[in-house]
Design a protein around this motif. Structure first.
Motif, mmCIF file in Angstrom:
data_model
loop_
_atom_site.group_PDB
_atom_site.id
_atom_site.type_symbol
_atom_site.label_atom_id
_atom_site.label_comp_id
_atom_site.label_asym_id
_atom_site.label_seq_id
_atom_site.Cartn_x
_atom_site.Cartn_y
_atom_site.Cartn_z
ATOM 1 N N VAL A 195 -5.361 2.550 1.902
ATOM 2 C CA VAL A 195 -5.002 3.275 0.678
ATOM 3 C C VAL A 195 -6.220 4.031 0.164
ATOM 4 O O VAL A 195 -6.137 5.211 -0.184
ATOM 5 C CB VAL A 195 -4.445 2.329 -0.404
ATOM 6 C CG1 VAL A 195 -4.241 3.072 -1.726
ATOM 7 C CG2 VAL A 195 -3.139 1.698 0.060
ATOM 8 N N VAL A 196 -7.371 3.373 0.151
ATOM 9 C CA VAL A 196 -8.605 4.023 -0.302
ATOM 10 C C VAL A 196 -8.904 5.245 0.558
ATOM 11 O O VAL A 196 -9.241 6.319 0.034
ATOM 12 C CB VAL A 196 -9.800 3.037 -0.278
ATOM 13 C CG1 VAL A 196 -11.110 3.761 -0.553
ATOM 14 C CG2 VAL A 196 -9.585 1.920 -1.293
ATOM 15 N N GLU A 197 -8.785 5.115 1.871
ATOM 16 C CA GLU A 197 -9.032 6.251 2.768
ATOM 17 C C GLU A 197 -8.121 7.426 2.435
ATOM 18 O O GLU A 197 -8.576 8.573 2.378
ATOM 19 C CB GLU A 197 -8.826 5.838 4.223
ATOM 20 C CG GLU A 197 -9.907 4.946 4.772
ATOM 21 C CD GLU A 197 -9.613 4.504 6.197
ATOM 22 O OE1 GLU A 197 -8.705 5.070 6.852
ATOM 23 O OE2 GLU A 197 -10.298 3.578 6.662
ATOM 24 N N HIS A 198 -6.843 7.157 2.204
ATOM 25 C CA HIS A 198 -5.895 8.218 1.844
ATOM 26 C C HIS A 198 -6.293 8.878 0.526
ATOM 27 O O HIS A 198 -6.277 10.109 0.411
ATOM 28 C CB HIS A 198 -4.481 7.652 1.714
ATOM 29 C CG HIS A 198 -3.768 7.463 3.002
ATOM 30 N ND1 HIS A 198 -4.046 6.437 3.867
ATOM 31 C CD2 HIS A 198 -2.771 8.173 3.572
ATOM 32 C CE1 HIS A 198 -3.258 6.516 4.915
ATOM 33 N NE2 HIS A 198 -2.472 7.563 4.775
ATOM 34 N N LEU A 199 -6.641 8.059 -0.460
ATOM 35 C CA LEU A 199 -6.988 8.607 -1.771
ATOM 36 C C LEU A 199 -8.258 9.448 -1.718
ATOM 37 O O LEU A 199 -8.320 10.523 -2.316
ATOM 38 C CB LEU A 199 -7.148 7.477 -2.794
ATOM 39 C CG LEU A 199 -5.901 6.668 -3.104
ATOM 40 C CD1 LEU A 199 -6.235 5.528 -4.063
ATOM 41 C CD2 LEU A 199 -4.800 7.553 -3.664
ATOM 42 N N ARG A 200 -9.249 8.967 -1.017
ATOM 43 C CA ARG A 200 -10.530 9.686 -0.956
ATOM 44 C C ARG A 200 -10.433 10.958 -0.111
ATOM 45 O O ARG A 200 -11.196 11.900 -0.319
ATOM 46 C CB ARG A 200 -11.631 8.777 -0.418
ATOM 47 C CG ARG A 200 -11.957 7.605 -1.344
ATOM 48 C CD ARG A 200 -12.381 8.080 -2.715
ATOM 49 N NE ARG A 200 -12.763 6.990 -3.588
ATOM 50 C CZ ARG A 200 -12.252 6.774 -4.786
ATOM 51 N NH1 ARG A 200 -11.307 7.581 -5.269
ATOM 52 N NH2 ARG A 200 -12.668 5.773 -5.534
ATOM 53 N N ALA A 201 -9.483 11.029 0.798
ATOM 54 C CA ALA A 201 -9.315 12.207 1.657
ATOM 55 C C ALA A 201 -8.548 13.336 0.968
ATOM 56 O O ALA A 201 -8.563 14.468 1.440
ATOM 57 C CB ALA A 201 -8.604 11.816 2.948
ATOM 58 N N ASP A 202 -7.892 13.045 -0.135
ATOM 59 C CA ASP A 202 -7.074 14.030 -0.854
ATOM 60 C C ASP A 202 -7.820 14.487 -2.097
ATOM 61 O O ASP A 202 -8.150 13.677 -2.963
ATOM 62 C CB ASP A 202 -5.737 13.375 -1.228
ATOM 63 C CG ASP A 202 -4.772 14.328 -1.898
ATOM 64 O OD1 ASP A 202 -5.189 15.404 -2.374
ATOM 65 O OD2 ASP A 202 -3.578 13.988 -1.974
ATOM 66 N N GLY A 246 0.787 -1.226 0.000
ATOM 67 C CA GLY A 246 0.000 0.000 0.000
ATOM 68 C C GLY A 246 0.818 1.274 0.000
ATOM 69 O O GLY A 246 0.445 2.261 -0.633
ATOM 70 N N GLU A 247 1.943 1.271 0.706
ATOM 71 C CA GLU A 247 2.794 2.471 0.725
ATOM 72 C C GLU A 247 3.346 2.760 -0.667
ATOM 73 O O GLU A 247 3.360 3.912 -1.110
ATOM 74 C CB GLU A 247 3.938 2.305 1.727
ATOM 75 C CG GLU A 247 3.483 2.394 3.159
ATOM 76 C CD GLU A 247 4.629 2.227 4.154
ATOM 77 O OE1 GLU A 247 5.785 1.966 3.735
ATOM 78 O OE2 GLU A 247 4.358 2.364 5.353
ATOM 79 N N LEU A 300 0.584 -1.141 4.390
ATOM 80 C CA LEU A 300 -0.642 -0.353 4.345
ATOM 81 C C LEU A 300 -1.648 -1.162 3.538
ATOM 82 O O LEU A 300 -1.403 -1.463 2.370
ATOM 83 C CB LEU A 300 -0.366 1.001 3.680
ATOM 84 C CG LEU A 300 -1.397 2.096 3.843
ATOM 85 C CD1 LEU A 300 -1.563 2.482 5.307
ATOM 86 C CD2 LEU A 300 -1.000 3.311 3.030
ATOM 87 N N ASP A 301 -2.768 -1.530 4.152
ATOM 88 C CA ASP A 301 -3.731 -2.380 3.440
ATOM 89 C C ASP A 301 -4.546 -1.561 2.436
ATOM 90 O O ASP A 301 -4.487 -0.333 2.402
ATOM 91 C CB ASP A 301 -4.635 -3.127 4.418
ATOM 92 C CG ASP A 301 -5.537 -2.218 5.236
ATOM 93 O OD1 ASP A 301 -6.022 -1.197 4.713
ATOM 94 O OD2 ASP A 301 -5.763 -2.530 6.419
#
Length: 118
Positions: free
Chosen positions: A62-69, A33-34, A57-58
């Motif tokens: 990764v989805v949470e990071h992408l959707r938050a940006d 994931g990283e 990073l599962d």
């Protein structure tokens, strides 16, 4: 040619999927994931294909990071998962809860993933 970032920690599956996807798309394959987040930030792909269970990073993180940006929030995501869902309603709820646009349940034929990517 559209770019796809593929993230799966299984090197054999990653290689097989990369070979299939490269028939139609430009693919960057990574093992966790990283690495996926780093490639996505660098490349801004047209699609991200993620395994749900990965080291460091599962897939859901990764989805949470992408959707938050804001810069990556609109990138479509296809999640590969071993979990099963029994109904269309369950599928829709799962997609909404995770922020994933599509998913494919393992095991699957590479052609099934190709269809989802299309």
């Amino acid at each position: 040619m559209a770019r796809i970032v593929l993230a799966d920690d299984d090197p054999e599956l990653r290689e097989i999927l990369t070979q299939y996807l490269r028939l139609r798309w430009d693919v960057t394959a990574v093992g966790n994931g990283e690495e996926a987040l780093a490639e996505i930030a660098r490349e801004r792909p047209a699609l991200v294909v993620l395994d749900i269970m990965m080291p460091k990073l599962d897939g859901l993180s990764v989805v949470e990071h992408l959707r938050a940006d804001a810069a990556t929030a609109g990138i479509p995501i296809c999640m590969m998962t071993a979990s099963t869902r029994n109904s269309d309603t369950g599928d829709a709820v799962w997609k909404m809860a995770t922020g994933v646009d599509a998913f494919i349940t393992k095991p699957f034929e590479p052609q099934a993933l190709m269809a989802k990517v299309e």
